[in-house]
Enzyme design. Structure first.
Site, PDB file in Angstrom:
ATOM      1  N   GLY A   1      26.625  -6.019   1.509  1.00 57.21           N
ATOM      2  CA  GLY A   1      26.308  -5.765   2.909  1.00 57.21           C
ATOM      3  C   GLY A   1      26.353  -4.287   3.262  1.00 57.21           C
ATOM      4  O   GLY A   1      26.626  -3.425   2.420  1.00 57.21           O
TER       5      GLY A   1
ATOM      6  N   CYS B   1      15.562   2.236   6.730  1.00 60.33           N
ATOM      7  CA  CYS B   1      14.457   1.304   6.502  1.00 60.33           C
ATOM      8  C   CYS B   1      13.303   1.969   5.774  1.00 60.33           C
ATOM      9  O   CYS B   1      12.818   1.464   4.764  1.00 60.33           O
ATOM     10  CB  CYS B   1      13.964   0.727   7.826  1.00 60.33           C
ATOM     11  SG  CYS B   1      12.500  -0.307   7.638  1.00 60.33           S
TER      12      CYS B   1
ATOM     13  N   GLU C   1      18.236  13.934  14.117  1.00 63.80           N
ATOM     14  CA  GLU C   1      18.324  13.239  12.826  1.00 63.80           C
ATOM     15  C   GLU C   1      18.806  14.221  11.765  1.00 63.80           C
ATOM     16  O   GLU C   1      18.240  15.304  11.599  1.00 63.80           O
ATOM     17  CB  GLU C   1      16.966  12.661  12.433  1.00 63.80           C
ATOM     18  CG  GLU C   1      16.883  12.094  11.032  1.00 63.80           C
ATOM     19  CD  GLU C   1      17.933  11.037  10.739  1.00 63.80           C
ATOM     20  OE1 GLU C   1      18.627  11.163   9.704  1.00 63.80           O
ATOM     21  OE2 GLU C   1      18.081  10.088  11.541  1.00 63.80           O
TER      22      GLU C   1
ATOM     23  N   LYS D   1      16.041  12.286   7.302  1.00 64.30           N
ATOM     24  CA  LYS D   1      14.599  12.170   7.513  1.00 64.30           C
ATOM     25  C   LYS D   1      14.310  11.137   8.588  1.00 64.30           C
ATOM     26  O   LYS D   1      14.940  10.075   8.607  1.00 64.30           O
ATOM     27  CB  LYS D   1      13.890  11.758   6.218  1.00 64.30           C
ATOM     28  CG  LYS D   1      13.896  12.816   5.125  1.00 64.30           C
ATOM     29  CD  LYS D   1      13.155  12.299   3.904  1.00 64.30           C
ATOM     30  CE  LYS D   1      13.097  13.357   2.814  1.00 64.30           C
ATOM     31  NZ  LYS D   1      12.364  12.861   1.618  1.00 64.30           N
TER      32      LYS D   1
ATOM     33  N   HIS E   1      -8.321 -24.451   6.645  1.00 65.94           N
ATOM     34  CA  HIS E   1      -8.138 -25.074   5.334  1.00 65.94           C
ATOM     35  C   HIS E   1      -9.032 -24.372   4.319  1.00 65.94           C
ATOM     36  O   HIS E   1     -10.200 -24.129   4.602  1.00 65.94           O
ATOM     37  CB  HIS E   1      -8.532 -26.558   5.424  1.00 65.94           C
ATOM     38  CG  HIS E   1      -8.479 -27.277   4.105  1.00 65.94           C
ATOM     39  ND1 HIS E   1      -7.299 -27.666   3.530  1.00 65.94           N
ATOM     40  CD2 HIS E   1      -9.465 -27.658   3.248  1.00 65.94           C
ATOM     41  CE1 HIS E   1      -7.552 -28.283   2.385  1.00 65.94           C
ATOM     42  NE2 HIS E   1      -8.865 -28.282   2.184  1.00 65.94           N
TER      43      HIS E   1
END
Length: 454
Positions: A260, A40, A32, A35, A431
């Site tokens: 996007g 995400c 990586e 990090k 409920h």
């Protein structure tokens, strides 16, 4: 250095693959450059949801008198918002690192490049793997000729470092990212206008869900221009002037570009080693195998759902496939989807449009949250819409409402276990809960409605 598996990219998909592979007894190197946790954890899902929770608190403070609580809203403490967000992110980041360490995964810090069908180079070191898993993720996209300056024209990643609440924002793109950040900015007090080229916000969702969201946004004072393309932007001393393709101009302090995210696949050696790429994304089969034997690709790098939990599932599947467990392919229709705006939009399964395209005859039922006491306590409107194949199982669940995303778990179980409406109707929902809305829709679809007006 040789390992059973070398994973290039430590985001959701990459670290999930590394963890599962280690659990299965494989030696794993996880490479990586930034990090562990990826987009995400550090620039997407987690920090934006922290912002959305701060936004929810701001709205509830403003509305407190309606609930018999006296409170005063004095504004947004931007450093305080960031401190809350960063605390959540840091805790999760440390947790993931601890999991990987305890599993025995070797973490390699640095920028990796595929230099052979079974080799990844990081600086002067080369890491060999019996299998290679590409998980390099995605980055924000822009439009041709639209330059991101990080000051007046920004992306979602700049939003996470904002030093103020702008007076006004134009959000270019009405998909998940644009809608969520529009919701945040409005709750923080900004004037917001969304520009979306397609006819509705969240154009991939059930059309009725998009319309409910649009109605809720109108009530919140969020404006939008739908079915119109962006033409150009000009920066001024005080902000930006955006021109649309129909000639209309919009003024604001900031332009947030949320059109996007694109796969990060260039300049990392993929194509040079024979990995097939189309429109920037790596092409894979149902088990995420690329065109090169022994090389897999997962997460935002491939043309599947750009969702962290889809990446988790792909990483786990690939690890199990490499280990010879023969896992089933992922049914992407069965992956739950949530937009965490106010109100939230959640869905699983197919839309009525997709059902028509696939020649599936369906029946449907809509349960309005106006009939759900817990939703009224929460002060939210919306609906649960259920689609079922005629004389068959549930094929789609579509929901809009505050906190409604929590119900998608039941929806995905119903869809993925191919439950019949009559089978779900036998189950008793507590409920008062919002989950009753799901139960009421199923009761009505099974032909025995309770609190439903037909």
């Amino acid at each position: 250095m040789a390992y059973d598996i070398v994973v290039l990219g430590g985001g959701s998909g990459g670290y999930a693959c590394a963890l599962r592979a280690a659990e299965l007894g494989k030696t794993v190197a996880l490479i990586e450059k930034d990090k562990i946790g990826g987009t995400c954890l550090h620039r997407g899902c987690i920090p934006t949801k922290a912002l959305l929770h701060s936004a929810e608190i701001a709205d509830e403070t403003r509305e407190s008198e309606a609930y018999g609580v006296k409170a005063r809203f004095d504004g947004i403490d931007v450093p305080g918002v960031h401190a809350f967000k960063d605390k959540i992110v840091t805790r999760a980041w440390k947790g993931v690192q601890g999991l990987l360490k305890s599993a025995g995964v070797t973490i390699v810090e640095g920028e990796g490049k595929l230099v052979g069908p079974n080799r990844v180079q990081v600086g002067a070191e080369v890491y060999e793997g019996g299998s290679i898993v590409l998980a390099t993720g995605s980055a924000p996209k822009s439009l041709p000729g639209l330059e991101i300056d990080g000051e007046r024209v920004i992306t979602s990643e700049h939003t996470l470092k904002m030093d103020r609440v702008p007076t006004s924002v134009i959000v270019l793109g009405g998909g998940v990212i644009g809608v969520e950040l529009a919701s945040v900015y409005r709750s923080f007090g900004a004037e917001v206008t969304i520009v979306e080229a397609l006819p509705h916000l969240l154009p991939l969702e059930e059309e009725s869900s998009s319309k409910l969201l649009e109605r809720a946004f109108r009530r919140r004072g969020i404006k939008y221009e739908l079915g119109v393309f962006f033409d150009s932007v000009k920066t001024t001393d005080t902000g930006v002037v955006v021109t649309l393709a129909n000639g209309k101009t919009l003024d604001a302090e900031l332009l947030l570009v949320a059109v996007g995210r694109g796969a990060v696949s260039a300049g990392i050696g993929f194509e040079e080693q024979g990995v097939t790429i189309e429109r920037g994304a790596v092409v894979v089969d149902e088990h995420c195998r690329t065109s090169v034997p022994g090389v897999y690709a997962i997460g935002d790098l491939i043309p599947t759902l750009q969702l962290a939990h889809a990446g988790f599932a792909e990483g786990i599947m690939v690890a199990e496939h490499i280990a010879g467990l023969n896992p089933p392919p992922i049914d992407y229709d069965g992956v739950p989807r949530i937009t965490y705006s106010d109100p939230e939009v959640a869905s699983v399964g197919i839309t009525s449009k997709q059902a028509a395209e696939r020649g599936i005859e369906i029946v449907e039922q809509v349960y309005d949250l106006a009939g759900n006491p817990k939703s009224q306590i929460l002060g939210t409107s919306g609906a649960v819409k259920v689609l079922a194949q005629k004389d068959g199982p549930v094929v789609g669940v579509h929901m809009v409402g505050r906190r409604i995303g929590e119900l998608v778990t039941e929806g995905q179980l119903i869809y993925n276990w191919e439950a019949l409406p009559a089978e779900v109707a036998q189950l008793i929902h507590a409920h008062p809960t919002q989950s009753e809305a799901m139960g009421e829709a199923m009761l009505a679809l099974a032909g025995k409605p309770l609190h439903v007006h037909n």
